[in-house]
Design a protein around this motif. Structure first.
Motif, PDB file in Angstrom:
ATOM      1  N   GLU A  83      43.532  39.001  38.952  1.00 41.00           N
ATOM      2  CA  GLU A  83      43.981  39.738  40.142  1.00 41.00           C
ATOM      3  C   GLU A  83      45.162  40.642  39.793  1.00 41.00           C
ATOM      4  N   ARG A  84      46.114  40.119  39.031  1.00 38.68           N
ATOM      5  CA  ARG A  84      47.282  40.918  38.633  1.00 38.68           C
ATOM      6  C   ARG A  84      46.876  42.103  37.760  1.00 38.68           C
ATOM      7  N   ALA A  85      45.920  41.873  36.868  1.00 39.89           N
ATOM      8  CA  ALA A  85      45.452  42.952  35.992  1.00 39.89           C
ATOM      9  C   ALA A  85      44.855  44.083  36.825  1.00 39.89           C
ATOM     10  N   ALA A  86      44.034  43.740  37.803  1.00 37.34           N
ATOM     11  CA  ALA A  86      43.413  44.758  38.650  1.00 37.34           C
ATOM     12  C   ALA A  86      44.470  45.519  39.455  1.00 37.34           C
ATOM     13  N   LEU A  87      45.467  44.813  39.937  1.00 44.85           N
ATOM     14  CA  LEU A  87      46.517  45.460  40.729  1.00 44.85           C
ATOM     15  C   LEU A  87      47.382  46.409  39.907  1.00 44.85           C
ATOM     16  N   ARG A  88      47.404  46.240  38.601  1.00 38.72           N
ATOM     17  CA  ARG A  88      48.191  47.136  37.740  1.00 38.72           C
ATOM     18  C   ARG A  88      47.575  48.530  37.612  1.00 38.72           C
ATOM     19  N   VAL A  89      46.314  48.662  37.956  1.00 41.48           N
ATOM     20  CA  VAL A  89      45.617  49.938  37.772  1.00 41.48           C
ATOM     21  C   VAL A  89      45.993  50.904  38.894  1.00 41.48           C
ATOM     22  N   GLU A  90      46.407  52.091  38.490  1.00 39.40           N
ATOM     23  CA  GLU A  90      46.749  53.118  39.468  1.00 39.40           C
ATOM     24  C   GLU A  90      45.515  53.496  40.264  1.00 39.40           C
ATOM     25  N   GLY A  91      45.662  53.588  41.576  1.00 35.95           N
ATOM     26  CA  GLY A  91      44.551  53.938  42.449  1.00 35.95           C
ATOM     27  C   GLY A  91      43.981  52.746  43.188  1.00 35.95           C
ATOM     28  N   VAL A  92      44.319  51.527  42.747  1.00 35.54           N
ATOM     29  CA  VAL A  92      43.854  50.324  43.440  1.00 35.54           C
ATOM     30  C   VAL A  92      44.714  50.139  44.684  1.00 35.54           C
ATOM     31  N   LYS A  93      44.057  50.102  45.839  1.00 41.69           N
ATOM     32  CA  LYS A  93      44.767  49.967  47.106  1.00 41.69           C
ATOM     33  C   LYS A  93      44.790  48.525  47.602  1.00 41.69           C
ATOM     34  N   GLY A  94      43.812  47.750  47.170  1.00 43.04           N
ATOM     35  CA  GLY A  94      43.729  46.361  47.609  1.00 43.04           C
ATOM     36  C   GLY A  94      42.746  45.591  46.753  1.00 43.04           C
ATOM     37  N   ILE A  95      42.821  44.275  46.864  1.00 42.51           N
ATOM     38  CA  ILE A  95      41.954  43.391  46.084  1.00 42.51           C
ATOM     39  C   ILE A  95      41.277  42.418  47.032  1.00 42.51           C
ATOM     40  N   ALA A  96      39.995  42.228  46.843  1.00 42.16           N
ATOM     41  CA  ALA A  96      39.257  41.141  47.491  1.00 42.16           C
ATOM     42  C   ALA A  96      38.824  40.227  46.350  1.00 42.16           C
ATOM     43  N   SER A  97      39.396  39.042  46.298  1.00 40.12           N
ATOM     44  CA  SER A  97      39.108  38.141  45.185  1.00 40.12           C
ATOM     45  C   SER A  97      38.059  37.126  45.604  1.00 40.12           C
ATOM     46  N   GLU A  98      36.894  37.257  44.993  1.00 41.91           N
ATOM     47  CA  GLU A  98      35.810  36.306  45.225  1.00 41.91           C
ATOM     48  C   GLU A  98      35.548  35.487  43.961  1.00 41.91           C
ATOM     49  N   THR A 142      36.785  44.572  44.468  1.00 37.34           N
ATOM     50  CA  THR A 142      36.283  43.218  44.668  1.00 37.34           C
ATOM     51  C   THR A 142      36.039  42.605  43.297  1.00 37.34           C
ATOM     52  N   LEU A 143      36.725  41.510  43.043  1.00 38.33           N
ATOM     53  CA  LEU A 143      36.536  40.763  41.806  1.00 38.33           C
ATOM     54  C   LEU A 143      35.641  39.573  42.120  1.00 38.33           C
ATOM     55  N   SER A 144      34.614  39.373  41.315  1.00 36.18           N
ATOM     56  CA  SER A 144      33.698  38.259  41.534  1.00 36.18           C
ATOM     57  C   SER A 144      33.448  37.549  40.217  1.00 36.18           C
ATOM     58  N   GLY A 145      32.747  36.437  40.289  1.00 32.68           N
ATOM     59  CA  GLY A 145      32.414  35.678  39.100  1.00 32.68           C
ATOM     60  C   GLY A 145      33.133  34.352  39.080  1.00 32.68           C
ATOM     61  N   GLU A 146      33.339  33.832  37.874  1.00 32.36           N
ATOM     62  CA  GLU A 146      34.005  32.544  37.760  1.00 32.36           C
ATOM     63  C   GLU A 146      34.904  32.506  36.537  1.00 32.36           C
ATOM     64  N   VAL A 147      35.938  31.689  36.653  1.00 37.32           N
ATOM     65  CA  VAL A 147      36.899  31.490  35.572  1.00 37.32           C
ATOM     66  C   VAL A 147      37.140  29.992  35.416  1.00 37.32           C
ATOM     67  N   ALA A 148      37.844  29.624  34.345  1.00 36.09           N
ATOM     68  CA  ALA A 148      38.036  28.217  34.027  1.00 36.09           C
ATOM     69  C   ALA A 148      39.347  27.636  34.554  1.00 36.09           C
ATOM     70  N   SER A 149      40.214  28.479  35.169  1.00 39.51           N
ATOM     71  CA  SER A 149      41.478  27.955  35.686  1.00 39.51           C
ATOM     72  C   SER A 149      42.032  28.868  36.775  1.00 39.51           C
ATOM     73  N   TYR A 150      42.906  28.289  37.580  1.00 39.03           N
ATOM     74  CA  TYR A 150      43.577  29.071  38.612  1.00 39.03           C
ATOM     75  C   TYR A 150      44.453  30.147  37.970  1.00 39.03           C
ATOM     76  N   HIS A 151      45.112  29.794  36.883  1.00 36.64           N
ATOM     77  CA  HIS A 151      45.959  30.756  36.176  1.00 36.64           C
ATOM     78  C   HIS A 151      45.147  31.988  35.761  1.00 36.64           C
ATOM     79  N   GLU A 152      43.949  31.758  35.258  1.00 40.60           N
ATOM     80  CA  GLU A 152      43.095  32.867  34.831  1.00 40.60           C
ATOM     81  C   GLU A 152      42.711  33.748  36.027  1.00 40.60           C
ATOM     82  N   LYS A 153      42.444  33.127  37.165  1.00 44.86           N
ATOM     83  CA  LYS A 153      42.105  33.878  38.382  1.00 44.86           C
ATOM     84  C   LYS A 153      43.276  34.780  38.799  1.00 44.86           C
ATOM     85  N   VAL A 154      44.480  34.227  38.811  1.00 39.43           N
ATOM     86  CA  VAL A 154      45.663  34.995  39.199  1.00 39.43           C
ATOM     87  C   VAL A 154      45.892  36.155  38.235  1.00 39.43           C
ATOM     88  N   GLU A 155      45.718  35.907  36.946  1.00 37.42           N
ATOM     89  CA  GLU A 155      45.928  36.961  35.959  1.00 37.42           C
ATOM     90  C   GLU A 155      44.899  38.085  36.106  1.00 37.42           C
TER      91      GLU A 155
END
Length: 165
Positions: free
Chosen positions: A50-65, A35-48
């Motif tokens: 999420e992508r960074a978290a998905l690159r980690v081995e062992g991550v099965k899913g993402i809940a983006s808050e 689960t990713l939480s907090g705030e960012v300054a752009s949609y691009h930053e939010k997507v990046e």
């Protein structure tokens, strides 16, 4: 993988991504779901993030808050975003002209239309999500089926069978 180890690896990956200001992003992990939480300054930053978290081995899913809080100078009208999106698509030589339509509502951009190749669909989304003021992107662009040589041969044979000379 242990939860604390996975959390540390995700945090490290997010912090090492240069397009993200990770100081305002939190990470929680339970049974491989991050689960990713907090705030960012752009949609691009939010997507990046999420992508960074998905690159980690062992991550099965993402809940983006993660919430997007645009800096004061980044707020734009939907009309401004739509014009910028259309200009961006037109200026990109990888995207066929006049094939993608743009709809913007409260900063959320919807792309509609069709292209010949999957990379054109992806390129259009990537270009638009980087625009100032964009809160999200729905990519509804379809990739047209390209004719194959076998399909062309079949149609030619069918045409000859219908009109014997």
């Amino acid at each position: 993988m242990k939860t604390m180890v996975l959390k540390g690896e995700v945090l490290n990956e997010v912090e090492c991504e240069p397009s993200i200001n990770a100081t305002r992003i939190g990470v929680a992990v339970k049974e491989g779901v991050v689960t990713l939480s907090g705030e960012v300054a752009s949609y691009h930053e939010k997507v990046e993030a999420e992508r960074a978290a998905l690159r980690v081995e062992g991550v099965k899913g993402i809940a983006s808050e993660i919430e997007i809080h645009l800096p004061g100078t980044s707020h734009r009208s939907d009309a401004d975003i739509a014009r910028a999106a259309l200009d961006t698509l037109q200026w990109n030589s990888s995207i066929p002209p006049d094939r993608i339509k743009v709809v913007v509502k409260k900063g959320w951009v919807t792309l509609e239309g069709d292209v010949d190749w999957g990379y054109q669909r992806t390129t259009a989304e990537d270009a638009v999500r980087r625009l100032t003021g964009v809160m999200g992107v729905s990519n509804q662009v379809a990739v047209k089926a390209r004719p194959t040589s076998a399909g062309i041969k079949t149609r030619i044979e069918q045409a000859f069978n219908l009109n014997p000379a």
